[in-house]
Enzyme design. Structure first.
Site, PDB file in Angstrom:
ATOM      1  N   ASP A 458       1.038  -1.557   0.146  1.00  8.07           N
ATOM      2  CA  ASP A 458      -0.274   0.080  -0.297  1.00  8.07           C
ATOM      3  C   ASP A 458       0.935   1.189  -0.175  1.00  8.07           C
ATOM      4  O   ASP A 458       0.507   2.291  -1.032  1.00  8.07           O
ATOM      5  CB  ASP A 458      -1.001  -0.017   1.177  1.00  8.07           C
ATOM      6  N   ARG A 462       5.602   4.465   6.395  1.00  7.14           N
ATOM      7  CA  ARG A 462       4.815   4.273   7.562  1.00  7.14           C
ATOM      8  C   ARG A 462       4.598   2.500   8.039  1.00  7.14           C
ATOM      9  O   ARG A 462       5.811   1.983   7.574  1.00  7.14           O
ATOM     10  CB  ARG A 462       3.324   4.134   8.034  1.00  7.14           C
ATOM     11  N   ASP A 463       4.674   2.550   8.943  1.00 11.21           N
ATOM     12  CA  ASP A 463       4.343   1.244   9.758  1.00 11.21           C
ATOM     13  C   ASP A 463       3.141   0.360   9.688  1.00 11.21           C
ATOM     14  O   ASP A 463       2.240   0.091   9.956  1.00 11.21           O
ATOM     15  CB  ASP A 463       4.221   1.487  10.817  1.00 11.21           C
ATOM     16  N   GLU A 464       3.038   0.173   7.570  1.00 12.38           N
ATOM     17  CA  GLU A 464       2.658  -0.600   7.181  1.00 12.38           C
ATOM     18  C   GLU A 464       3.715  -1.670   6.181  1.00 12.38           C
ATOM     19  O   GLU A 464       3.110  -2.489   6.937  1.00 12.38           O
ATOM     20  CB  GLU A 464       1.461   0.212   6.444  1.00 12.38           C
ATOM     21  N   ASP A 471      -6.176  -2.549  -2.767  1.00 13.69           N
ATOM     22  CA  ASP A 471      -4.371  -2.081  -3.478  1.00 13.69           C
ATOM     23  C   ASP A 471      -4.382  -2.445  -4.740  1.00 13.69           C
ATOM     24  O   ASP A 471      -4.130  -2.263  -5.826  1.00 13.69           O
ATOM     25  CB  ASP A 471      -3.455  -1.056  -2.670  1.00 13.69           C
ATOM     26  N   TRP A 532     -11.277  -5.799  -2.049  1.00 17.07           N
ATOM     27  CA  TRP A 532     -10.136  -6.409  -1.585  1.00 17.07           C
ATOM     28  C   TRP A 532      -9.871  -8.128  -1.740  1.00 17.07           C
ATOM     29  O   TRP A 532      -8.869  -8.271  -2.957  1.00 17.07           O
ATOM     30  CB  TRP A 532     -10.082  -6.106   0.114  1.00 17.07           C
ATOM     31  N   GLU A 743      -2.167   9.331  -1.172  1.00 11.07           N
ATOM     32  CA  GLU A 743      -3.163   7.826  -0.523  1.00 11.07           C
ATOM     33  C   GLU A 743      -4.449   8.747  -0.750  1.00 11.07           C
ATOM     34  O   GLU A 743      -5.322   8.023  -1.202  1.00 11.07           O
ATOM     35  CB  GLU A 743      -2.613   7.650   0.863  1.00 11.07           C
ATOM     36  N   HIS A 764       1.231   5.587  -2.412  1.00 10.61           N
ATOM     37  CA  HIS A 764       0.749   5.394  -2.147  1.00 10.61           C
ATOM     38  C   HIS A 764      -0.764   5.315  -3.864  1.00 10.61           C
ATOM     39  O   HIS A 764      -1.033   5.544  -4.555  1.00 10.61           O
ATOM     40  CB  HIS A 764      -0.911   5.838  -1.908  1.00 10.61           C
TER      41      HIS A 764
END
Ligand code: BGC
Length: 882
Positions: A458, A462-464, A471, A532, A743, A764
């Site tokens: 995605d 960041r913490d992802e 996506d 998704w 995003e 994103h």
């Protein structure tokens, strides 16, 4: 007469080693100087040696038009054996090409009983955040012909042979569904090995296996111990073979990498460097013996995609001193990878770098949207001559680097941005007369680079950084234009099948780092939401269409079917999906204040996607010749559509939800009765017009919005949407200096303030899905037959004064170049050998259409002011007036 074979590939790759199939497929690109060239036959000759002195298999002349994915059909191939091959072809003009250059492929380890090496690790008491170094010295006494390494790790590895880094891959063995599949890599190390003493060395890092993942700061998701497994196969000139393998005779120690985490960065103290640890005669007496770790070897699989590599380097554009007095280096481009720096200073001096995407309204360094990811590099100098540093097992998403510590003056020449992404070939280029649109295209490509780091993520900062399924399905079609992503998705889809739930549900992220860490989330079970989970059908279908790859459909078919059956079993009505958690039209602008989900009802979206997935499923069954399934799922599809209409469309054709996304989905997925289409197109157009040509769509509606308008003859509205510069629009972010796709439509607001920091990535790719429309409509390139065996070119000759499009299909380059002046249009196209193109010229003055050489075209059909010109391969120019 020139007829020749330009490029030969085996399983999409040039001279691959370590492939995982005994039935490889071959593709080749043909060049010819004569228009309308088609292959009529081919011959492939295989040999076990480069000189072709003993032919292993000769197909003979096979009459066939196929030049893409031609399957090996000879005697059984052996694992760990190199085969050389060359190809020649015949064409429709009676020409025979020369043989192609000699190419080769090598099958890797398929039978996992061939893994005789052990997984090795450090002792439990040494299991800490530091990166362990492993080494093994060994002596070879005979003349070496060839040497090949098979290697993998729990965690990430870097490998060295005699002090040289083996291969140019990063983040190997890559991220897969580790509990079920771990890739190994194959390296030909003949040029690095020697008779006499040799040293193998490897450093391990936490990576996705053991490091911190997700916003919940969880580590050890897949296991709590790093391990290495390696086999070096040495083939001697005398025909004998030796295998050197990981076992407890390997030694380990800790070194300068104090910690290394994908999200958080690396801490490195050069004073702990193990000088010359990976070459011979190093004294390792104080190193400890590795311990054997009991871990499955049957989960090892050969490398499936091309691993991440250093793909590009960029230099900073300026040093900024911010109002808060921070020293910030601006790389001019939001990029993903790391900074290589040079430094000179005293022992114990430090370099500390923090990475961020944007500066705030005041021009200060902004970290809030990076959330808990530290994105920090800390290097302690040993204080000798110039020191050069690159981190090992981490990457950062950034444009700006805050230099917290650095001895001496900052000289920008000492800093380089190293861009890392999966090694994919660039296949598409799109350029036009509007510089903002060109920047948009560049931003889309940059977001693809930054988020195709081994898995489709995605966001990269960041913490992802997770493989969000939604996506990926939103962007895949655009991704296929820009780069060759067939293998990239092949690997990811294997993980999707591996992580799919027993009952068919699809985790929100693949590999399933959320479900695997067993923490309940705010959504309950973290799997199976519409748009998704539909990545399970949309992604294989897209790869099949773009690359004519039936195997991807074959290997994903059961997973696709399980997904559709999963939906079918939700709730009490087999033909509707109206239960469970949904993301809905994520981040749409018609969301209620404080919500991330747009106004289009969840069950509306879910049932629309259920219909679409079922449509893909029965069409896939047709391709694969599964008649029973075809009939079954076609029936199911018809029932879903019928039920959808009952539930969501009034007898007069009015939708229960009057949102842009609701109209877009029904029109895109053909869910309406013929008689209701116009009404809904008009309503969609009205919604856009009354919103001053602004979109309100989120992740679900946006990718299809312009396509639907084009499909129903409203290119004018689609173009208006695309060219809008105020918020929300694609170009708004360009006016705000974006260099990647955001995003949120309003990630940075008009007044310079930010959307809330909890969810505000500036890299994103989802809204970059407009790229597909730009190729399809402005450039005019559309598929007719899978793999571009046949395609159409129907450019939209409005607004722009020129467009240049190049797409490298498996058959070779397709080029569309058009230019317009006040009076006339000139269109140049290139059609690859062995394909056909339908060139559609709409609304032109027929008497002005010059220079069609009738003997070069196959057919020409005229319908009013529209010409459909069917051509074979070659270069064509058309000039005409509108
Ligand atoms: C991600 C999205 C993803 C979403 C699920 C976010 O945190 O960044 O892109 O699809 O969660 O709705």
């Amino acid at each position: 007469m020139a007829l020749f074979i330009k490029e030969v590939r085996c399983e999409y790759l040039i001279n691959p080693i370590g492939i995982s199939t005994l039935k490889p497929r071959f593709s080749w690109i043909i060049d010819s100087d004569r228009n309308g060239t088609k292959q009529t036959a081919y011959q492939i000759v295989f040999s076990k040696d480069e000189t072709f002195s003993s032919i292993f298999y000769d197909t003979g002349k096979i009459n066939s038009y196929n030049s893409v994915h031609v399957e090996y059909n000879g005697p059984k191939l052996c694992e760990q054996q190199r085969y050389y091959y060359r190809i020649r072809i015949w064409d429709n003009y009676g020409n025979i090409s020369d043989y192609s250059d000699i190419n080769f492929f090598e099958v890797g380890i398929i039978d996992n009983n061939r893994w005789i090496a052990d997984w090795i690790a450090v002792e439990d008491k040494d299991n800490n955040p530091m990166c362990p170094y492993f080494r093994k010295e060994f002596t070879l006494q005979k003349d070496i012909k060839k040497a090949v390494i098979y290697v993998s790790a729990l965690g990430l590895y870097e490998l060295f042979l005699n002090g040289k880094r083996v291969g140019d891959y990063y983040f190997t063995p890559g991220w897969t569904s580790y509990k079920k599949r771990i890739q190994y890599q194959t390296y030909d190390v003949t040029s690095l090995i020697k008779e006499g003493k040799n040293v193998l060395g490897s450093i391990l890092g936490n990576g996705w296996f053991k490091g911190y993942l997700t916003w919940e700061e969880k580590n050890n998701i897949y296991g709590d111990k790093l391990a290495l497994i390696l086999q070096l196969h040495i083939y001697y000139q005398d025909g004998s073979i030796d295998i050197l393998k990981t076992d407890n005779s390997w030694k380990y120690n800790h070194g300068p990498i104090i910690s290394s985490e994908l999200y958080h960065g690396e801490v490195y103290d050069a004073n702990f460097e193990l000088v010359d640890w990976n070459i011979e005669n190093y004294d390792d007496t104080n190193w400890k013996n590795a311990v054997v770790l009991n871990h499955s070897k049957s989960i090892l699989v050969g490398q499936e995609n091309i691993p991440a590599k250093k793909m590009q380097e960029i230099k900073p554009i300026k040093l900024i001193i911010t109002p808060k007095n921070e020293r910030v280096i601006d790389f001019g481009q939001n990029m993903v990878g790391f900074v290589r720096f040079k430094v000179k200073g005293n022992k114990g001096d430090k370099v500390i770098l923090r990475h961020a995407e944007v500066l705030d309204k005041e021009g200060n360094f902004y970290l809030d949207n990076i959330r808990k990811a530290k994105q920090t590099i800390e290097y302690t100098l040993k204080g000798e001559e110039e020191e050069i540093f690159e981190p090992h097992f981490t990457y950062q998403g950034f444009r700006y680097v805050n230099v917290l510590e650095y001895p001496g003056e900052i000289d920008l020449d000492n800093f380089t941005g190293v861009v890392i992404y999966s090694g994919m070939q660039t296949t598409g280029e799109f350029e036009c007369s509007d510089e903002d649109i060109n920047r948009l295209q560049q931003n889309i490509v940059w977001s693809q680079k930054g988020n195709f780091v081994d898995v489709p993520t995605d966001c990269p900062q960041r913490d992802e950084r997770l493989g969000w399924t939604g996506d990926a399905q939103v962007f895949i079609r655009t991704a296929c234009f820009n780069m060759d992503v067939a293998l990239f998705f092949k690997k990811w889809l294997n993980d999707l099948s591996a992580d799919q739930l027993e009952e068919g549900g699809i985790p929100f992220v693949i590999p399933d780092a959320i479900g695997n860490n067993k923490t309940p989330t705010e959504w309950g079970e973290p799997h199976s939401a519409a748009a998704w989970g539909d990545a399970a059908t949309i992604c294989p279908w897209t790869i099949y269409n773009c690359y004519a790859d039936e195997r991807i459909l074959e290997s994903q078919y059961q997973s696709m079917k399980k997904w559709v059956e999963y939906i079918r079993h939700q709730g009490s009505n087999e033909f509707l999906w109206n239960t469970g958690f949904q993301f809905g039209d994520w981040l749409a602008l018609d969301a209620k204040e404080g919500s991330y989900t747009g106004a289009t009802p969840m069950d509306f979206i879910a049932t629309a996607f259920y219909a679409y997935s079922t449509w893909i499923l029965f069409n896939s069954a047709k391709v694969l010749g599964l008649e029973e399934d075809y009939n079954e799922y076609k029936r199911l599809y018809e029932n879903i559509v019928r039920e959808f209409r009952k539930e969501f469309v009034s007898p007069n054709g009015r939708l229960v939800s009057n949102t842009q996304t609701a109209h877009v989905l029904t029109l895109m997925f053909n869910l309406l009765e013929e008689k209701h289409i116009n009404r809904n197109v008009e309503e969609l157009v009205k919604l856009i017009e009354t919103n001053n040509y602004h979109l309100t769509t989120g992740f679900v509606g946006t990718p299809y919005l312009c396509h639907v308008l084009t499909k129903y003859g409203r290119n004018d509205i689609a173009l208006k949407l695309l060219l809008k510069k105020d918020c929300p629009s694609w170009l708004y972010q360009i006016t705000k200096g974006a260099t990647t796709i955001w995003e949120h439509w309003d990630g940075i607001k008009e007044d310079g303030s930010f959307w809330s920091a909890d969810m505000n990535s500036f890299n994103h790719y989802a809204y970059g899905a407009i790229g597909e429309w730009m190729y399809n409509v402005i450039g005019g390139l559309n598929l007719i037959e899978p793999g571009y065996k046949k395609f159409s070119i129907k450019p939209y000759f409005e607004y722009f004064s020129c467009v240049k499009l190049r797409y490298k299909s498996l058959y070779g380059d397709i080029v569309v170049n058009w230019e317009r002046n006040e009076k006339s249009i000139s269109l140049k196209v290139k059609v690859p050998v062995n394909t056909q193109a339908e060139i559609i010229l709409d609304n032109i003055k027929k008497e002005t259409l010059k220079d069609i050489k009738i003997d070069e075209i196959i057919d020409i059909v005229q319908e009013n002011s529209m010409y459909k010109i069917l051509v074979g391969s070659g270069n064509y120019t058309f000039e005409f007036e509108k």
